[in-house]
Design an enzyme around this catalytic site. Structure first.
Site, mmCIF file in Angstrom:
data_model
loop_
_atom_site.group_PDB
_atom_site.id
_atom_site.type_symbol
_atom_site.label_atom_id
_atom_site.label_comp_id
_atom_site.label_asym_id
_atom_site.label_seq_id
_atom_site.Cartn_x
_atom_site.Cartn_y
_atom_site.Cartn_z
ATOM 1 N N LYS A 112 0.408 -1.114 -0.277
ATOM 2 C CA LYS A 112 -0.097 -0.256 -0.273
ATOM 3 C C LYS A 112 1.232 1.065 -0.108
ATOM 4 C CE LYS A 112 -3.921 -2.254 1.813
ATOM 5 N NZ LYS A 112 -4.810 -1.249 2.389
ATOM 6 N N LYS A 193 -4.675 -10.684 -6.404
ATOM 7 C CA LYS A 193 -5.506 -10.929 -5.467
ATOM 8 C C LYS A 193 -6.827 -10.031 -6.110
ATOM 9 C CE LYS A 193 -5.997 -8.399 -1.230
ATOM 10 N NZ LYS A 193 -7.118 -8.005 -0.659
ATOM 11 N N LYS A 196 -11.020 -5.030 -3.859
ATOM 12 C CA LYS A 196 -11.955 -3.833 -3.910
ATOM 13 C C LYS A 196 -11.386 -2.361 -4.414
ATOM 14 C CE LYS A 196 -14.328 -4.221 0.634
ATOM 15 N NZ LYS A 196 -12.452 -3.518 1.647
HETATM 16 P P1 ATP Z 1 -8.865 -3.903 -0.289
HETATM 17 O O1 ATP Z 1 -9.676 -3.191 -1.385
HETATM 18 O O2 ATP Z 1 -7.334 -3.366 0.161
HETATM 19 O O3 ATP Z 1 -8.647 -5.238 -1.155
HETATM 20 P P2 ATP Z 1 -9.829 -6.495 0.634
HETATM 21 O O4 ATP Z 1 -10.499 -5.971 -1.041
HETATM 22 O O5 ATP Z 1 -9.014 -7.247 0.339
HETATM 23 O O6 ATP Z 1 -9.885 -5.139 0.971
HETATM 24 P P3 ATP Z 1 -10.606 -6.407 3.211
HETATM 25 O O7 ATP Z 1 -10.908 -5.678 3.717
HETATM 26 O O8 ATP Z 1 -9.412 -6.300 3.463
HETATM 27 O O9 ATP Z 1 -10.836 -6.513 2.215
HETATM 28 O O10 ATP Z 1 -11.177 -8.129 3.596
HETATM 29 C C1 ATP Z 1 -12.123 -8.552 4.284
HETATM 30 C C2 ATP Z 1 -12.327 -10.053 4.340
HETATM 31 O O11 ATP Z 1 -11.690 -11.130 2.921
HETATM 32 C C3 ATP Z 1 -10.400 -10.419 5.389
HETATM 33 O O12 ATP Z 1 -10.969 -11.714 5.634
HETATM 34 C C4 ATP Z 1 -9.873 -10.465 3.762
HETATM 35 O O13 ATP Z 1 -8.685 -11.775 4.237
HETATM 36 C C5 ATP Z 1 -10.249 -11.336 2.980
HETATM 37 N N1 ATP Z 1 -10.417 -11.224 1.758
HETATM 38 C C6 ATP Z 1 -9.795 -9.991 0.879
HETATM 39 N N2 ATP Z 1 -9.709 -9.942 -0.933
HETATM 40 C C7 ATP Z 1 -9.501 -11.376 -0.695
HETATM 41 C C8 ATP Z 1 -8.887 -12.229 -1.271
HETATM 42 N N3 ATP Z 1 -9.265 -11.609 -2.620
HETATM 43 N N4 ATP Z 1 -9.857 -13.888 -1.834
HETATM 44 C C9 ATP Z 1 -9.944 -13.897 -0.303
HETATM 45 N N5 ATP Z 1 -10.248 -13.440 0.316
HETATM 46 C C10 ATP Z 1 -10.192 -11.895 1.145
#
Ligand code: ATP
Ligand code: LTN
Length: 326
Positions: A112, A193, A196
């Site tokens: 980040k 991965k 969002k």
């Molecule tokens: P960001 O936009 O920062 O990538 P994010 O989509 O990772 O956010 P978070 O709020 O950080 O969302 O994550 C919430 C939960 O979802 C956490 O337990 C995280 O490990 C899980 N998670 C997020 N992305 C994935 C993914 N691609 N596959 C599996 N689990 C995920």
């Protein structure tokens, strides 16, 4: 006695299939057999720049989505991090039990902060606030996607350090990942991965996406070379689609491979898109009802705040006593 679990999601945009398959699906499955705490981590969200109104709206839509995917607010404690001030208080204390080097090694921070000379102290100490979120509730397990493993390991180290210095204060929790889908990949780049905030809109399927959007995203999703539909190390894109298909249909990956044996990618993708749309329909219906009922959402969060505060305060008072401030 029931085991306790705690987890959280940042209110930074719509929940996507990665969040659901990696984290929330386990939460829903575990809610009856555990004493469960699920947090909306709004103070984590502000470690990157947020628009005021958008953050406010995202908090409420995440609360509605928590319930829409199947969490029962009468069984589990759903609450907002900023409503329980023990989180920031304990985070401050734990900052003094965390080494700079440990935080510098966190891959999420490195990702980040990349290309940005102005990263904030908040982004740097993000994992310490997460450790506080967890340790306050003395959970046995923390169900999260694989990307959060390193943060939970740091949490364990901080807990052990504190326990060794004083006496047994925190339970040292285990990380918990789903058997399949701990890391759902982006639809337009199977090497990153699903996220969002990180990737383009074509990379993720939001739980709030309309049917035509879902169909378009799946149609555009990257596939691997060749023509067989199977999950294997050299077919990361198809493996990812099969894991998603399995999660929304209840069929195993093996059953899906058999079902699509000798079939083309076109038919597979069309039916996968339809399966997602069908699965999303009741979730979206419930979500729309809830999001219009602001008072009900507020009542759920208020009740969560009351329950969470009681538990958190017990741990915080113990910590404050041990360090000598009370
Ligand atoms: P960001 O936009 O920062 O990538 P994010 O989509 O990772 O956010 P978070 O709020 O950080 O969302 O994550 C919430 C939960 O979802 C956490 O337990 C995280 O490990 C899980 N998670 C997020 N992305 C994935 C993914 N691609 N596959 C599996 N689990 C995920
Ligand atoms: N960093 C986590 C969100 C998070 C969390 C937590 C998860 C904040 N506090 C406590 C589990 C337990 C993420 O998913 N990005």
């Amino acid at each position: 006695m029931k085991k306790r679990i705690l987890s959280g999601v940042q209110p930074t945009g719509a929940l996507h299939l990665g969040n659901y398959i990696g984290a929330l699906r386990q939460w829903v499955d575990l809610q009856h057999e555990t004493d469960a705490y699920f947090c909306i981590v709004d103070y984590h969200a502000i470690t990157v720049k947020q628009d005021t109104q958008e953050l406010y709206d995202n908090i409420h839509s995440l609360a509605a989505m928590y319930v829409a995917v199947g969490l029962d607010p009468s069984k589990v404690t759903l609450f907002k991090q900023s409503d329980v001030s023990a989180h920031t208080e304990l985070a401050w204390i734990l900052n003094n039990f965390t080494h700079m080097g440990e935080l510098q090694r966190m891959t999420q921070y490195k990702d980040k902060a990349k290309g940005n000379g102005k990263q904030t102290v908040g982004l740097f100490t993000y994992p310490v606030l997460m450790a506080a979120d967890i340790l306050l509730y003395q959970p046995h397990m923390v169900p999260v996607g694989e990307d959060q493993k390193q943060h939970v390991e740091l949490t364990r180290n901080i807990a052990q350090r504190f326990n060794n210095r004083f006496s047994e204060t925190f339970r040292v929790p285990d990380v918990m990942h789903p058997k399949d889908g701990a890391r759902i990949m982006s639809l337009d780049d199977p090497n990153t991965k699903m996220s969002k905030t990180g990737s383009s809109q074509w990379g993720y399927i939001a739980l709030s996406d309309a049917p035509d959007v879902v169909m378009k995203k799946i149609k555009k999703a990257v596939t691997d070379s060749g023509s067989t539909i199977e999950a294997s190390a050299d077919k990361p894109a198809l493996t990812n689609l099969l894991v998603i298909y399995s999660a929304v249909s209840g069929k195993t990956v093996g059953e899906l491979e058999e079902l699509y044996h000798g079939q083309g990618y076109g038919k597979f993708k069309k039916e996968l898109g339809e399966a997602i749309v069908t699965w999303l329909e009741p979730i979206q219906e419930r979500y729309h009802e809830l999001i219009q009922n602001y008072d009900e959402l507020q009542a759920i969060l208020k009740q969560g705040q009351e329950r969470a505060s009681v538990v958190a305060q017990v741990t915080l008072d113990d910590v404050k006593t041990k360090i000598g401030v009370i």
